[in-house]
Design a protein around this motif. Structure first.
Motif, PDB file in Angstrom:
ATOM      1  N   LEU A  53       0.165  13.617 -18.870  1.00 28.64           N
ATOM      2  CA  LEU A  53       0.193  14.518 -17.484  1.00 28.64           C
ATOM      3  C   LEU A  53       0.440  13.325 -16.741  1.00 28.64           C
ATOM      4  O   LEU A  53       1.490  13.620 -15.376  1.00 28.64           O
ATOM      5  CB  LEU A  53      -0.926  14.639 -17.261  1.00 28.64           C
ATOM      6  N   ARG A  54      -0.104  11.821 -16.686  1.00 30.54           N
ATOM      7  CA  ARG A  54       0.191  10.671 -15.939  1.00 30.54           C
ATOM      8  C   ARG A  54       1.700   9.907 -16.408  1.00 30.54           C
ATOM      9  O   ARG A  54       2.474   9.486 -14.971  1.00 30.54           O
ATOM     10  CB  ARG A  54      -0.421   9.471 -16.744  1.00 30.54           C
ATOM     11  N   GLU A  55       2.160  10.483 -16.956  1.00 32.89           N
ATOM     12  CA  GLU A  55       4.049   9.771 -17.896  1.00 32.89           C
ATOM     13  C   GLU A  55       4.532  10.186 -16.585  1.00 32.89           C
ATOM     14  O   GLU A  55       4.910  11.581 -16.469  1.00 32.89           O
ATOM     15  CB  GLU A  55       4.350  10.543 -18.763  1.00 32.89           C
ATOM     16  N   GLY A  56       5.631   8.872 -16.098  1.00 28.81           N
ATOM     17  CA  GLY A  56       6.442   8.863 -15.630  1.00 28.81           C
ATOM     18  C   GLY A  56       5.823   8.499 -14.026  1.00 28.81           C
ATOM     19  O   GLY A  56       7.004   8.947 -13.234  1.00 28.81           O
ATOM     20  N   HIS A  57       4.629   8.368 -13.825  1.00 28.52           N
ATOM     21  CA  HIS A  57       4.022   8.656 -12.258  1.00 28.52           C
ATOM     22  C   HIS A  57       3.052   7.495 -12.197  1.00 28.52           C
ATOM     23  O   HIS A  57       2.531   6.421 -13.206  1.00 28.52           O
ATOM     24  CB  HIS A  57       3.086   9.532 -12.303  1.00 28.52           C
ATOM     25  N   ALA A  58       3.702   6.899 -10.991  1.00 34.40           N
ATOM     26  CA  ALA A  58       3.165   5.326 -11.316  1.00 34.40           C
ATOM     27  C   ALA A  58       1.211   5.370 -10.763  1.00 34.40           C
ATOM     28  O   ALA A  58       0.895   6.188 -10.254  1.00 34.40           O
ATOM     29  CB  ALA A  58       3.335   5.177  -9.435  1.00 34.40           C
ATOM     30  N   PRO A  59       0.667   4.899 -11.213  1.00 34.64           N
ATOM     31  CA  PRO A  59      -0.697   4.748 -10.135  1.00 34.64           C
ATOM     32  C   PRO A  59      -1.192   4.254  -9.418  1.00 34.64           C
ATOM     33  O   PRO A  59       0.174   3.874  -8.401  1.00 34.64           O
ATOM     34  CB  PRO A  59      -1.325   3.287 -11.290  1.00 34.64           C
ATOM     35  N   ASP A  60      -2.225   5.323  -8.561  1.00 40.08           N
ATOM     36  CA  ASP A  60      -2.655   4.425  -7.036  1.00 40.08           C
ATOM     37  C   ASP A  60      -3.088   3.251  -7.629  1.00 40.08           C
ATOM     38  O   ASP A  60      -3.867   2.812  -7.962  1.00 40.08           O
ATOM     39  CB  ASP A  60      -3.452   5.870  -7.144  1.00 40.08           C
ATOM     40  N   ARG A  70     -10.848 -16.015 -16.660  1.00 44.02           N
ATOM     41  CA  ARG A  70      -9.359 -17.127 -16.599  1.00 44.02           C
ATOM     42  C   ARG A  70      -8.601 -17.078 -17.350  1.00 44.02           C
ATOM     43  O   ARG A  70      -7.622 -16.908 -17.581  1.00 44.02           O
ATOM     44  CB  ARG A  70     -10.052 -17.537 -18.159  1.00 44.02           C
ATOM     45  N   GLY A  71      -7.575 -16.396 -15.856  1.00 48.31           N
ATOM     46  CA  GLY A  71      -5.817 -15.908 -15.434  1.00 48.31           C
ATOM     47  C   GLY A  71      -5.461 -15.155 -16.244  1.00 48.31           C
ATOM     48  O   GLY A  71      -4.659 -14.535 -16.210  1.00 48.31           O
ATOM     49  N   ASN A  72      -6.403 -14.381 -16.941  1.00 49.42           N
ATOM     50  CA  ASN A  72      -5.749 -12.942 -17.785  1.00 49.42           C
ATOM     51  C   ASN A  72      -6.509 -12.204 -17.588  1.00 49.42           C
ATOM     52  O   ASN A  72      -7.270 -11.928 -17.064  1.00 49.42           O
ATOM     53  CB  ASN A  72      -6.417 -13.595 -19.853  1.00 49.42           C
ATOM     54  N   VAL A  73      -5.659 -10.705 -17.856  1.00 55.32           N
ATOM     55  CA  VAL A  73      -5.834  -9.944 -17.320  1.00 55.32           C
ATOM     56  C   VAL A  73      -6.939  -9.001 -18.752  1.00 55.32           C
ATOM     57  O   VAL A  73      -6.024  -9.416 -19.652  1.00 55.32           O
ATOM     58  CB  VAL A  73      -5.003  -8.595 -16.850  1.00 55.32           C
ATOM     59  N   ILE A  74      -8.196  -9.010 -18.385  1.00 59.72           N
ATOM     60  CA  ILE A  74      -8.936  -8.928 -20.172  1.00 59.72           C
ATOM     61  C   ILE A  74      -9.203  -6.754 -19.549  1.00 59.72           C
ATOM     62  O   ILE A  74      -9.917  -6.326 -20.740  1.00 59.72           O
ATOM     63  CB  ILE A  74     -10.302  -9.269 -19.721  1.00 59.72           C
ATOM     64  N   GLY A  75      -8.959  -6.273 -18.400  1.00 62.36           N
ATOM     65  CA  GLY A  75      -9.229  -4.815 -18.655  1.00 62.36           C
ATOM     66  C   GLY A  75      -8.648  -4.198 -16.983  1.00 62.36           C
ATOM     67  O   GLY A  75      -8.009  -4.347 -16.400  1.00 62.36           O
ATOM     68  N   SER A  76      -8.790  -2.862 -17.426  1.00 60.06           N
ATOM     69  CA  SER A  76      -8.301  -2.192 -16.071  1.00 60.06           C
ATOM     70  C   SER A  76      -8.567  -1.283 -16.039  1.00 60.06           C
ATOM     71  O   SER A  76      -9.350  -0.219 -16.946  1.00 60.06           O
ATOM     72  CB  SER A  76      -6.755  -2.010 -16.045  1.00 60.06           C
ATOM     73  N   VAL A  77      -7.959  -0.328 -14.899  1.00 59.59           N
ATOM     74  CA  VAL A  77      -8.371   1.586 -14.961  1.00 59.59           C
ATOM     75  C   VAL A  77      -7.968   1.732 -13.780  1.00 59.59           C
ATOM     76  O   VAL A  77      -7.592   1.542 -12.569  1.00 59.59           O
ATOM     77  CB  VAL A  77      -9.795   1.562 -14.208  1.00 59.59           C
ATOM     78  N   ARG A  78      -6.809   2.959 -14.190  1.00 60.89           N
ATOM     79  CA  ARG A  78      -5.942   3.440 -13.184  1.00 60.89           C
ATOM     80  C   ARG A  78      -6.182   4.862 -13.293  1.00 60.89           C
ATOM     81  O   ARG A  78      -6.685   5.453 -13.746  1.00 60.89           O
ATOM     82  CB  ARG A  78      -4.548   3.099 -14.423  1.00 60.89           C
ATOM     83  N   LEU A  79      -5.650   5.320 -11.515  1.00 63.27           N
ATOM     84  CA  LEU A  79      -6.115   6.291 -11.100  1.00 63.27           C
ATOM     85  C   LEU A  79      -4.797   6.967 -10.883  1.00 63.27           C
ATOM     86  O   LEU A  79      -3.689   6.220 -10.197  1.00 63.27           O
ATOM     87  CB  LEU A  79      -7.138   6.311 -10.443  1.00 63.27           C
ATOM     88  N   THR A  80      -4.178   8.015 -11.141  1.00 57.31           N
ATOM     89  CA  THR A  80      -3.206   8.812 -10.401  1.00 57.31           C
ATOM     90  C   THR A  80      -2.979   9.990  -9.273  1.00 57.31           C
ATOM     91  O   THR A  80      -4.036  10.636 -10.270  1.00 57.31           O
ATOM     92  CB  THR A  80      -2.488   9.504 -12.003  1.00 57.31           C
ATOM     93  N   PRO A 181       3.679   9.139  -6.637  1.00 55.98           N
ATOM     94  CA  PRO A 181       5.656   8.956  -6.903  1.00 55.98           C
ATOM     95  C   PRO A 181       5.909   8.319  -8.534  1.00 55.98           C
ATOM     96  O   PRO A 181       5.592   7.940  -9.232  1.00 55.98           O
ATOM     97  CB  PRO A 181       5.247   7.253  -5.849  1.00 55.98           C
ATOM     98  N   ALA A 182       6.888   8.321  -8.625  1.00 50.63           N
ATOM     99  CA  ALA A 182       7.750   8.002 -10.178  1.00 50.63           C
ATOM    100  C   ALA A 182       7.292   6.969 -10.422  1.00 50.63           C
ATOM    101  O   ALA A 182       7.353   5.154  -9.431  1.00 50.63           O
ATOM    102  CB  ALA A 182       8.961   8.529 -10.154  1.00 50.63           C
ATOM    103  N   ALA A 183       7.372   6.288 -11.774  1.00 51.21           N
ATOM    104  CA  ALA A 183       6.867   4.781 -12.113  1.00 51.21           C
ATOM    105  C   ALA A 183       7.939   4.243 -12.420  1.00 51.21           C
ATOM    106  O   ALA A 183       9.551   4.522 -12.126  1.00 51.21           O
ATOM    107  CB  ALA A 183       5.712   4.917 -13.768  1.00 51.21           C
TER     108      ALA A 183
END
Length: 183
Positions: A53-60, A70-80, A181-183
């Protein structure tokens, strides 16, 4: 384990949630987020209905967040951005944290902050596919049977939504489509 995992695993004894910076996702975070998804979900994620469903669409952008330690992305949450019939909503997911740092509060903090960001931006409804016991404290409930039609199979007990405004789910029904929007 990836090099980042090994480095962070060694620092778990000194990990403190207050040392994590939570901020909106930026374009430059994509590779780190993809690496977290690889190690967390593996290649099977591409066949899941929510992924398709999310494929091809940019996250909000304003509501999709990362956790940086410590400068590293360790987690994420995306909403579309999605629609349920004619009703605008957001699709939450994936929520992912590096395995070496799971169960330390990062995922829960990402959830609280992203749902609050969505509420502040006047979104009214968030949908996700997930485990009710984990998402219940954030206001998610099981969607009544037959209300949403997704483009693939979903266990009805895992199809959840949260009202960000009272009554936001009243009368909401229909096919779920990505509208961002398209990713």
């Amino acid at each position: 384990m990836t090099a980042i995992d090994l480095s962070l695993a060694r620092s778990i004894d000194t990990f403190a949630l207050e040392d994590v910076v939570f901020r909106p996702e930026e374009t430059g975070d994509a590779a780190a987020i993809d690496a977290i998804h690889d190690v967390t979900f593996g290649p099977g994620r591409y066949s899941r209905t929510a992924f398709r469903l999310r494929e091809g669409h940019a996250p909000d952008g304003p509501t999709s967040l990362v956790a940086v330690y410590r400068g590293n992305v360790i987690g994420s949450v995306r909403l579309t951005a999605i629609s349920v019939g004619d009703t605008p909503a957001l699709l939450l997911g994936p929520l992912a944290v590096l395995p070496a740092l799971k169960s330390l509060g990062v995922g829960k903090a990402l959830m609280r902050l992203s749902v609050e960001a969505a509420r502040q931006r006047h979104h009214r409804l968030v949908v996700l596919v997930g485990d009710l016991p984990y998402y219940w404290p954030f206001g998610f409930r099981v969607v009544p049977a037959g209300r949403l039609q997704l483009p693939g199979p979903v266990d009805p007990a895992r199809l959840l939504w949260a009202e960000l405004a009272p009554g936001a789910s009243e009368g909401v029904a229909g096919p779920v489509k990505a509208t961002g929007p398209a990713a």
